[in-house]
Design an enzyme around this catalytic site. Sequence first.
Site, PDB file in Angstrom:
ATOM      1  N   GLU A 216       0.806  -1.219   0.000  1.00  0.00           N
ATOM      2  CA  GLU A 216       0.000   0.000   0.000  1.00  0.00           C
ATOM      3  C   GLU A 216       0.842   1.275   0.000  1.00  0.00           C
ATOM      4  O   GLU A 216       0.288   2.368  -0.096  1.00  0.00           O
ATOM      5  CB  GLU A 216      -0.960  -0.013   1.187  1.00  0.00           C
ATOM      6  CG  GLU A 216      -2.017  -1.115   1.055  1.00  0.00           C
ATOM      7  CD  GLU A 216      -3.075  -1.077   2.132  1.00  0.00           C
ATOM      8  OE1 GLU A 216      -4.249  -1.313   1.795  1.00  0.00           O
ATOM      9  OE2 GLU A 216      -2.735  -0.815   3.300  1.00  0.00           O
TER      10      GLU A 216
ATOM     11  N   TYR B 268     -14.812  20.367  14.893  1.00  0.00           N
ATOM     12  CA  TYR B 268     -13.401  19.973  14.885  1.00  0.00           C
ATOM     13  C   TYR B 268     -12.950  19.322  13.588  1.00  0.00           C
ATOM     14  O   TYR B 268     -11.846  19.574  13.102  1.00  0.00           O
ATOM     15  CB  TYR B 268     -13.121  19.086  16.097  1.00  0.00           C
ATOM     16  CG  TYR B 268     -13.565  19.784  17.362  1.00  0.00           C
ATOM     17  CD1 TYR B 268     -12.865  20.900  17.831  1.00  0.00           C
ATOM     18  CD2 TYR B 268     -14.714  19.390  18.030  1.00  0.00           C
ATOM     19  CE1 TYR B 268     -13.293  21.587  18.957  1.00  0.00           C
ATOM     20  CE2 TYR B 268     -15.152  20.069  19.151  1.00  0.00           C
ATOM     21  CZ  TYR B 268     -14.439  21.168  19.607  1.00  0.00           C
ATOM     22  OH  TYR B 268     -14.876  21.850  20.705  1.00  0.00           O
TER      23      TYR B 268
END
Length: 206
Positions: free
Chosen positions: A74, A120
């Site tokens: 990956e 947030y």
Amino acid sequence: MTEHELRREMVHIGASLFARGYATGSAGNLSLLLPDGNVLATPTGSCLGELQEDSLSVVTPQGEWISGNKPSKEVSFHRAVYQNKPECKAIVHLHSHYLTALSCLQGLDTQNCIRPFTPYVVMRIGDVPLVPYYRPGDARIATDLARLAPHYNAFLLANHGPVVTGSSLREATNNTEELEETARLIFTLSPREIRYLTPDEVKELR
């Protein structure tokens, strides 16, 4: 930070993520850009709770494996993000519980699969697009992330988990934890009706 300090930080952060349940077994991977421009990454099949400084993988921006243990397959999509998002200096990819659960749901907004309801995520990350499902290691993950990287700071891989960027590994980790907490809140609040932030409230935060 020196390369030695960056290696030590990766080992420390990996152990912390594992100890707190953000990673299990050998799932997930971390990477960061070294001062020489190469990529330091967690090796294939490694447990984030058991990383060793000397065995961390180093690959060139082009993907050549130059030292340490064999890198994860990956790492190709990590490189794709770095090549297309110059401000990104580190990446966290986990199979964390709530974000992976979210990635398995049908009907997600592909442009932003976490509709803002706390300030947030908006302030730290912004919109989170959904990348279609491909088998792990498929080259199309890197292709899609390369296209999206200039415009976003985090991504959700369908039926897989999050990919989160930062200006440092610490920032990428903090951003990942904020996303995971938000996903946990989504499942905690269900099936209650959520009061989402209005467009004006989101604009103010940005």
